[in-house]
Design an enzyme around this catalytic site. Structure first.
Site, mmCIF file in Angstrom:
data_model
loop_
_atom_site.group_PDB
_atom_site.id
_atom_site.type_symbol
_atom_site.label_atom_id
_atom_site.label_comp_id
_atom_site.label_asym_id
_atom_site.label_seq_id
_atom_site.Cartn_x
_atom_site.Cartn_y
_atom_site.Cartn_z
ATOM 1 N N GLY A 186 96.003 27.046 37.149
ATOM 2 C CA GLY A 186 96.122 25.653 37.575
ATOM 3 C C GLY A 186 95.545 25.453 38.958
ATOM 4 N N ASN A 187 95.720 24.259 39.493
ATOM 5 C CA ASN A 187 95.231 23.978 40.841
ATOM 6 C C ASN A 187 96.283 23.189 41.614
ATOM 7 O OD1 ASN A 187 94.780 21.075 40.358
ATOM 8 N ND2 ASN A 187 93.169 21.793 38.983
ATOM 9 N N ARG A 188 95.974 22.916 42.867
ATOM 10 C CA ARG A 188 96.980 22.338 43.749
ATOM 11 C C ARG A 188 96.915 20.824 43.885
ATOM 12 N NH1 ARG A 188 98.461 24.640 48.982
ATOM 13 N NH2 ARG A 188 96.313 24.727 49.677
#
Ligand code: CTP
Ligand code: CA
Length: 239
Positions: free
Chosen positions: A33-35
């Site tokens: 995932g990413n932030r």
């Protein structure tokens, strides 16, 4: 009080906004995932609604919950890039504008393990092979160019840090050209800038075609508008 004789600028228009991040599953319990917090996308949805538009929000993974102020906005929840891709394609031909504020994963695991990946006793570690995800923004631009369908206005976002030899603004200019979208919102990211914050620093870059179109309608083109402030203020400038 708002002047009843002045119409909201986006009355009668439909705006499709993607927000948040995508998650690419590895196995039933893990993902890449990413932030992305989703804050900028939600701010855009609010700003578009306040400007009188009908808003459709394709919501990826966020760490903020859309509040009651988003009542009246159709929300399509998605998790993977594939789902985001499908949702954008389903909606793209019936909207006036697309704003791609979502942080889309560029890659996904090539294989999904149907059962939880376990540690092995022989000391070898798993290797994750990645494959490319579709570029939703670029694809929307290509469809419009080749088939004449899709949103009249296509807006991309680009968070850039730059590096020792390249100015982030220059990277954003190149990205605008490469993607072929009408506007690119350049986000300057650094240690404490942008992710998960309420404040941001953006610069709105317009394609040559968009600048010409703006000039033709007699409206004042504002190339390179810069905003340093809250994500809501940035969103209002974009809208
Ligand atoms: N985007 C997209 N589909 C992807 C990746 C990105 O639609 N698979 C959109 C993003 O939502 C954003 C814009 O493209 O509006 C730019 O994203 P960015 O990650 O900055 O661009 P990339 O082309 O992926 O370049 P980079 O290699 O710098 O990540
Ligand atoms: Ca990317």
């Amino acid at each position: 009080a708002p002047d009843p004789n002045i119409q909201p600028p986006l009355l009668g228009k439909t705006v499709l906004i993607t927000a948040g991040g995508t998650r690419e599953p590895l196995d039933p319990v893990r993902y890449l995932g990413n932030r992305s917090s989703g804050r900028q996308g939600l701010a855009l949805a609010r700003a578009a609604q306040a400007a009188g538009a009908e808003v459709k929000l394709i919501a990826g993974v966020m760490d903020v919950q859309p509040g009651p102020e988003l009542r009246g906005i159709e929300v399509v929840p998605v998790e993977t890039t594939e789902q985001l891709h499908g949702a954008v394609l389903r909606e793209a031909d019936t909207v006036d504008a697309l704003i791609m504020a979502a942080a889309v994963a560029d890659f996904r695991p090539a294989d999904y393990a149907a059962t939880k990946i376990k540690k092995s006793d022989d000391g070898t570690n798993p290797v994750i092979t990645l494959e490319r995800n579709p570029d939703i923004l670029a694809e929307t631009v290509t469809r419009r160019k080749e088939q004449g369908i899709g949103p009249g206005v296509i807006v991309g976002f680009a968070a850039e840090t730059g590096d020792e030899s390249t100015d982030p603004l220059q990277l954003a200019q190149q990205k605008l050209q490469r993607k072929g979208c009408d506007l690119l919102v350049f986000n300057r990211v650094g240690e404490n800038l942008v992710f998960g914050q309420d404040t941001t620093e953006i610069q709105i870059l317009a394609s040559e075609a968009a600048k010409e179109q703006l000039a033709a309608t007699g409206s004042e083109p504002e190339p390179g508008v810069r905003v340093r402030g809250t994500k809501q203020q940035a969103a209002e400038a974009v809208i």
